[in-house]
Design a protein around this motif. Structure first.
Motif, PDB file in Angstrom:
ATOM      1  N   GLU A 255      11.318   4.442  -4.343  1.00  0.00           N
ATOM      2  CA  GLU A 255      10.157   3.702  -4.833  1.00  0.00           C
ATOM      3  C   GLU A 255       8.963   3.865  -3.894  1.00  0.00           C
ATOM      4  N   ALA A 256       9.231   3.862  -2.588  1.00  0.00           N
ATOM      5  CA  ALA A 256       8.147   4.013  -1.610  1.00  0.00           C
ATOM      6  C   ALA A 256       7.516   5.398  -1.672  1.00  0.00           C
ATOM      7  N   HIS A 257       8.271   6.391  -2.156  1.00  0.00           N
ATOM      8  CA  HIS A 257       7.763   7.760  -2.286  1.00  0.00           C
ATOM      9  C   HIS A 257       7.536   8.123  -3.757  1.00  0.00           C
ATOM     10  N   THR A 385      11.832  -6.248   5.086  1.00  0.00           N
ATOM     11  CA  THR A 385      10.748  -7.163   5.448  1.00  0.00           C
ATOM     12  C   THR A 385      10.024  -6.676   6.700  1.00  0.00           C
ATOM     13  N   ALA A 386      10.797  -6.205   7.685  1.00  0.00           N
ATOM     14  CA  ALA A 386      10.212  -5.771   8.955  1.00  0.00           C
ATOM     15  C   ALA A 386       9.313  -4.543   8.796  1.00  0.00           C
ATOM     16  N   VAL A 387       9.675  -3.630   7.887  1.00  0.00           N
ATOM     17  CA  VAL A 387       8.867  -2.413   7.715  1.00  0.00           C
ATOM     18  C   VAL A 387       7.689  -2.642   6.785  1.00  0.00           C
ATOM     19  N   GLY A 388       7.575  -3.857   6.233  1.00  0.00           N
ATOM     20  CA  GLY A 388       6.422  -4.184   5.403  1.00  0.00           C
ATOM     21  C   GLY A 388       6.588  -3.885   3.930  1.00  0.00           C
ATOM     22  N   TYR A 389       7.844  -3.764   3.452  1.00  0.00           N
ATOM     23  CA  TYR A 389       8.045  -3.485   2.027  1.00  0.00           C
ATOM     24  C   TYR A 389       7.658  -4.711   1.207  1.00  0.00           C
ATOM     25  N   ALA A 394       2.350  -1.954  -6.298  1.00  0.00           N
ATOM     26  CA  ALA A 394       2.680  -0.819  -7.161  1.00  0.00           C
ATOM     27  C   ALA A 394       3.044   0.407  -6.332  1.00  0.00           C
ATOM     28  N   ARG A 395       2.481   0.496  -5.130  1.00  0.00           N
ATOM     29  CA  ARG A 395       2.765   1.629  -4.255  1.00  0.00           C
ATOM     30  C   ARG A 395       2.803   1.146  -2.812  1.00  0.00           C
ATOM     31  N   GLN A 396       3.862   1.499  -2.098  1.00  0.00           N
ATOM     32  CA  GLN A 396       4.011   1.091  -0.706  1.00  0.00           C
ATOM     33  C   GLN A 396       3.147   1.980   0.193  1.00  0.00           C
ATOM     34  N   ALA A 401       6.873   3.655   4.238  1.00  0.00           N
ATOM     35  CA  ALA A 401       7.806   4.721   3.861  1.00  0.00           C
ATOM     36  C   ALA A 401       8.364   5.421   5.097  1.00  0.00           C
ATOM     37  N   ASP A 402       7.513   5.668   6.086  1.00  0.00           N
ATOM     38  CA  ASP A 402       7.958   6.352   7.308  1.00  0.00           C
ATOM     39  C   ASP A 402       8.941   5.491   8.098  1.00  0.00           C
TER      40      ASP A 402
END
Length: 443
Positions: A255-257, A385-389, A394-396, A401-402
């Motif tokens: 989803e992030a990509h 949560t920690a990586v900011g998802y 609609a788009r991360q 993603a990294d």
């Protein structure tokens, strides 16, 4: 051949359930129900923790069972129907809000996990009654895993198309998820009935042993007395944690990509095809070079996939990240190895103690797998949560993603490196096992 195919069919059904939970459930909680990733991970952990505890109870219960149909097979016929109904309930969104909704979802998850344990524990233990030959068990395990990965392929390739077709055309339709669960439950129930019909258990009298102590104290005593099982449990715990650390966030990673990758079902199907296609190779490698070397090789295939992902980023061909396919090749090996190794530890324990306790072996293995999976699910929720998802976006962001990519490399790689070291301590190979069986039968 009928026994191999009949036994494998059961794992096709069970892996519709297992992979729906591994690949879909946390995503469903976060993206469809609207829970935070932390809350989704917590509910996943609660269900797995209950599942792990219930394994011990069910393992003792099933080993005490004596019927005209055998010790383990009746649970597939009766429990399979209950499990299908619980699976549908799992993907129903009750008309509730707040903490009451979370409690209801957690209870549905616990109910499903209990039903799953009632079927999965006797199904796994059934392998020890179908053959007592280590090499035959490798073939049996390979056949089982071929069907298991067909279950993975079905979930990967069909779940989201069904959701869109029967829902509102999106990947987040509650109605679509409910229909997908209903169809999956029906197919899995039929598969488990077929396993019941086409397998036959060998009786305990074919091997000579004293009756096992089937109390809980006897359960833990059997584990403590079985050095081979102890080593394998630790290796499986680390391997299962690695697998869950990769599979649970996979849908979120895709989803992030979303702008670069193919659709979820295309990427997941490619992963499933890679696992399925690798099974004959792993079966041949294990039969030729042994299970211990096979385990180490599978660890390093997955670690290599993670290194390539961390160093190069996703290498795409037609929207499919090649490293994900390599992950599939590596994890495929464990599918064959785990269930080829576990039955051998039954005879090892019998040889050491004079008693055969299948419930202790298979119950403790499932306890190890599910504890690792539950902890991984809890950790994934925290990591998201920690990586900011943010499920509402609609788009991360590229940074999100990294960071998720880094976790998917580091988590499985560290755990599998440790697992490759642990398996070196396993005091079993095919020659030792053959001598053990011969010695048991001569007494």
């Amino acid at each position: 051949m009928k026994t191999y195919l009949g036994y494998g069919t059961g794992d096709f059904g069970l892996n519709i359930y297992w992979n729906a939970l591994s690949l879909i459930l946390v995503f469903w909680y976060a993206e469809v129900v609207g829970l935070s990733p932390d809350a989704a991970g917590l509910i996943y952990f609660i269900g797995m923790a209950w599942d792990a505890v219930s394994d011990v109870v069910i393992a003792n219960l099933t080993q005490r069972t004596r019927t005209r149909y055998g010790t383990y097979r009746p649970y597939l016929a009766i429990g399979g129907v209950i499990l299908g109904a619980a699976f549908v309930l799992l993907f129903w969104v009750p008309p509730l809000e707040g903490w009451i909704l979370m409690v209801a979802l957690a209870m549905a998850h616990i109910l499903f996990r209990l039903a799953y344990t009632i079927v999965a524990v006797p199904y796994s233990a059934l392998a020890s009654r179908l053959s007592f030959d280590s090499r035959e068990r490798t073939v049996l395990s390979g056949t089982r895993m071929a069907f298991a990965f067909l279950g993975l392929l079905a979930v990967s390739g069909l779940w989201f198309p069904i959701v869109r077709f029967f829902g509102d055309g999106t990947d987040e339709s509650p109605t679509g998820f409910l229909v997908a669960a209903l169809l999956g439950g029906i197919i899995a129930t039929i598969a488990l009935q077929a396993c019941f019909l086409f397998t036959r258990e060998r009786t305990l009298e074919t091997l000579h042993e004293r009756p096992a102590d089937l109390s809980f104290r006897g359960f833990w005593r059997a584990v403590r007395a079985n050095r081979a099982l102890q080593v394998l449990l630790l290796a499986i715990f680390l391997q299962s944690g690695a697998g869950a650390s990769f599979l649970i966030p996979l849908a979120f990673y895709i989803e992030a990509h979303a702008a670069d990758f193919a659709r979820k079902e295309a990427v997941m199907t490619a992963y499933a095809v890679a696992t399925l296609a690798s099974i004959p190779v792993w079966t041949a490698v294990i039969r030729r070079f042994g299970k211990r070397l096979g385990w180490i090789s599978a660890c390093w295939v997955v670690i290599s996939a993670g290194l390539l992902l961390a160093l190069l980023g996703p290498v795409l061909i037609g929207g499919l990240p090649l490293q994900i396919l390599l992950y599939g090749v590596g994890f495929s090996g464990f599918g064959v190895l785990v269930w080829a190794l576990v039955p051998d530890t039954v005879e090892f324990g019998q040889w050491k103690s004079g008693t055969r306790n299948e419930g202790a072996v298979f119950g403790s293995v499932l306890l190890s797998q599910k504890t690792a999976g539950g902890l991984a699910g809890l950790l994934v929720g925290t990591v998201l949560t920690a990586v900011g998802y943010d499920p509402d976006l609609a788009r991360q962001s590229l940074e999100t993603a990294d960071r998720l990519e880094l976790y998917m490399f580091a988590g499985p790689s560290i755990l599998l490196f440790l697992s490759s070291l642990v398996i070196l301590r396993l005091p079993l190979n095919r020659h030792i096992h053959a001598k053990i069986v011969e010695e048991i039968q001569s007494h």
